[in-house]
Design an enzyme around this catalytic site. Structure first.
Site, mmCIF file in Angstrom:
data_model
loop_
_atom_site.group_PDB
_atom_site.id
_atom_site.type_symbol
_atom_site.label_atom_id
_atom_site.label_comp_id
_atom_site.label_asym_id
_atom_site.label_seq_id
_atom_site.Cartn_x
_atom_site.Cartn_y
_atom_site.Cartn_z
ATOM 1 N N LYS A 22 -1.570 4.369 3.206
ATOM 2 C CA LYS A 22 -1.625 3.017 3.656
ATOM 3 C C LYS A 22 -1.424 2.245 2.251
ATOM 4 O O LYS A 22 -1.220 2.797 1.352
ATOM 5 C CB LYS A 22 -3.217 2.740 3.828
ATOM 6 C CG LYS A 22 -4.408 3.187 2.984
ATOM 7 C CD LYS A 22 -5.523 3.290 3.325
ATOM 8 C CE LYS A 22 -6.504 3.688 2.360
ATOM 9 N NZ LYS A 22 -7.947 4.090 2.816
ATOM 10 N N TYR A 66 -2.662 -16.293 -25.672
ATOM 11 C CA TYR A 66 -3.647 -17.500 -25.264
ATOM 12 C C TYR A 66 -4.980 -17.407 -25.522
ATOM 13 O O TYR A 66 -5.572 -16.249 -25.771
ATOM 14 C CB TYR A 66 -3.596 -17.268 -23.625
ATOM 15 C CG TYR A 66 -2.330 -17.587 -22.734
ATOM 16 C CD1 TYR A 66 -1.666 -19.019 -22.976
ATOM 17 C CD2 TYR A 66 -1.906 -16.860 -22.286
ATOM 18 C CE1 TYR A 66 -0.664 -19.381 -22.378
ATOM 19 C CE2 TYR A 66 -0.648 -17.184 -21.282
ATOM 20 C CZ TYR A 66 -0.224 -18.459 -21.498
ATOM 21 O OH TYR A 66 1.175 -18.822 -20.889
HETATM 22 C C1 LIG Z 1 -8.419 5.156 2.246
HETATM 23 C C2 LIG Z 1 -9.136 5.960 3.225
HETATM 24 C C3 LIG Z 1 -9.099 7.223 2.984
HETATM 25 C C4 LIG Z 1 -8.520 7.973 1.892
HETATM 26 O O1 LIG Z 1 -9.285 7.913 0.601
HETATM 27 P P1 LIG Z 1 -9.049 8.429 -0.559
HETATM 28 O O2 LIG Z 1 -10.405 8.166 -1.392
HETATM 29 O O3 LIG Z 1 -7.884 7.719 -1.206
HETATM 30 O O4 LIG Z 1 -8.587 9.939 -0.436
HETATM 31 C C5 LIG Z 1 -9.468 8.220 4.025
HETATM 32 N N1 LIG Z 1 -10.005 7.712 5.066
HETATM 33 C C6 LIG Z 1 -10.199 6.215 5.513
HETATM 34 C C7 LIG Z 1 -10.891 5.906 6.425
HETATM 35 C C8 LIG Z 1 -9.738 5.613 4.255
HETATM 36 O O5 LIG Z 1 -10.028 4.172 4.511
#
Ligand SMILES: *Cc1c(COP(=O)(O)O)cnc(C)c1O
Length: 388
Positions: free
Chosen positions: A50, A269
């Site tokens: 994702k 800044y």
């Molecule tokens: C993002 C996510 C993962 C992966 O999690 P990591 O900590 O990056 O391994 C797995 N399952 C769900 C439902 C998630 O939202």
């Protein structure tokens, strides 16, 4: 005035001259996937890609993992699934946010599997497949996180409901741990117990509970399919967890100017950093618009009280501190301690990578590697190292 014709205009700068550049090591990502597969015991190992493959590029990352044998992918939203489909022709692609009106064509045309998380989504899915015919789905059950998912009771009722459509055929039931990064947290056992109930009620349906951190909790947590994300990209899912993994991304930015400044002068800044000595500064071409978070600044960011010191860069064999506030496009590093001939305009400073661990770079901003990777932005010139 000159008119510039689209035809002959340069629109890209090469990697060797890029203001900011990112090297993504696909062989490291594949190796990390294999490591998580070995740790998943008898369970199959999926891949979470994702947010554009945690910022590293869903197309290249997805293709490399697919070629390495990953057959179950997880994305957050349907568009990510449609992009991935072109690189993973026969993989199962689960969409964690589920299906809602207006998205069904994207699911059906790309063969994406919705992860349904509410009675409302189920009702819509049943209506959509009444026209379409048999179609796979997955179910998300909440076991204590209070994010997405059917409640425990809703899930058990659904499992026992003879009135549900005959074509309803979930291929996976899943849940997500809140405290997987803390092996001692009692909540892990509680969630595991609730999830076991649900998995048993959906007899014959595969179950999945663990992301990267959950995999490390041991075989009880593996079920039939695991879902590692951050581990694939070399980041910590739990403190120190990435020590067994390979760094997958190196971010570098070019020094566009070096300058000398006197003791007592101020930097950046707000003039919040006053130099304690005569100094040599390197002005580097990456800033918070490149996800080099302003909270990593050397000094002078109000509300940044979580971390005592700012971030560090790495150049010519040395770690060099950030001076003053990080700006949108530039960051200033203190290179006073390096021999003058060792650093010149045009050289690159490593922001994170083999010498500055991703999670150390994140900690300096009071955050986690996940956020640093998914904030990288669009300006990095990207180079992919292919798996052999
Ligand atoms: C993002 C996510 C993962 C992966 O999690 P990591 O900590 O990056 O391994 C797995 N399952 C769900 C439902 C998630 O939202």
């Amino acid at each position: 005035m000159t008119e510039y014709s689209n035809e002959f205009m340069e629109t890209e700068i090469g990697f060797d001259a890029a203001p900011a550049r990112l090297t993504v090591d696909l062989s490291a990502i594949v190796s990390n996937w294999r490591t998580m597969r070995a740790l998943s015991g008898t369970a199959r190992t999926g891949a979470v890609v994702k947010a554009d493959g945690y910022g590293l590029g869903i197309e290249d990352v997805g293709e490399a993992l697919y070629e390495a044998g990953a057959a179950d992918f997880f994305v957050a939203v349907p568009e990510e699934g449609a992009t991935l489909r072109r690189f993973a022709p026969d993989a199962r692609i689960f969409v964690l946010s589920g299906m809602w009106p207006g998205t069904e064509a994207m699911f059906f045309e790309n063969g994406l599997v919705p992860v349904l998380a509410s009675e409302e989504q189920l009702a819509f899915f049943f209506a959509a497949i009444a026209d379409y015919g048999d179609y796979p789905c997955a179910l998300q059950v909440d076991t204590g996180f209070n994010r997405l998912g059917l409640s425990h009771d809703e899930a058990l009722r659904l499992a026992a409901d003879d009135a549900r459509p005959a074509s309803f055929s979930p291929v996976l039931v899943l849940s997500h741990l809140a405290c997987g990064d803390d092996a001692a947290a009692p909540m892990n056992r509680e969630q595991l117990a609730r999830f076991r109930d649900v998995a048993n009620a959906f007899e014959g349906v595969e179950a999945s509970l663990s992301a990267s951190a959950g995999i490390l909790l041991g075989a009880d947590y593996h079920f039939e399919l695991t879902r590692p994300g951050i581990a694939l990209y070399g980041g910590d899912s739990a403190p120190g967890a990435s020590k067994k993994l390979q760094p997958a991304a190196t971010a570098e930015a070019r020094i566009i100017q070096t300058r000398f400044a006197k003791k007592g002068e101020n930097v950046s800044y707000g003039a919040t950093q006053q130099l304690a000595r005569d100094s040599r500064l390197a002005i580097v071409s990456a800033g918070y618009a490149d996800g080099y978070l302003r909270a990593k600044s050397g000094t002078g960011v109000p509300l940044r009280d979580a971390v005592p010191a700012g971030g560090m860069g790495f150049i010519a064999g040395h770690r060099v501190p950030i001076l003053g506030r990080i700006t949108m496009d530039m960051t200033i590093f203190d290179i006073t301690d390096l021999p003058e001939s060792a650093v010149r305009a045009g050289d690159y400073v490593e922001l994170f990578g083999p010498n500055i661990a991703l999670d150390d770079a994140a900690a300096a901003a009071g955050t986690i590697g996940y956020e640093l990777l998914t904030s990288l932005g669009l300006r990095y010139n990207r180079r992919y190292i292919q798996p052999d």
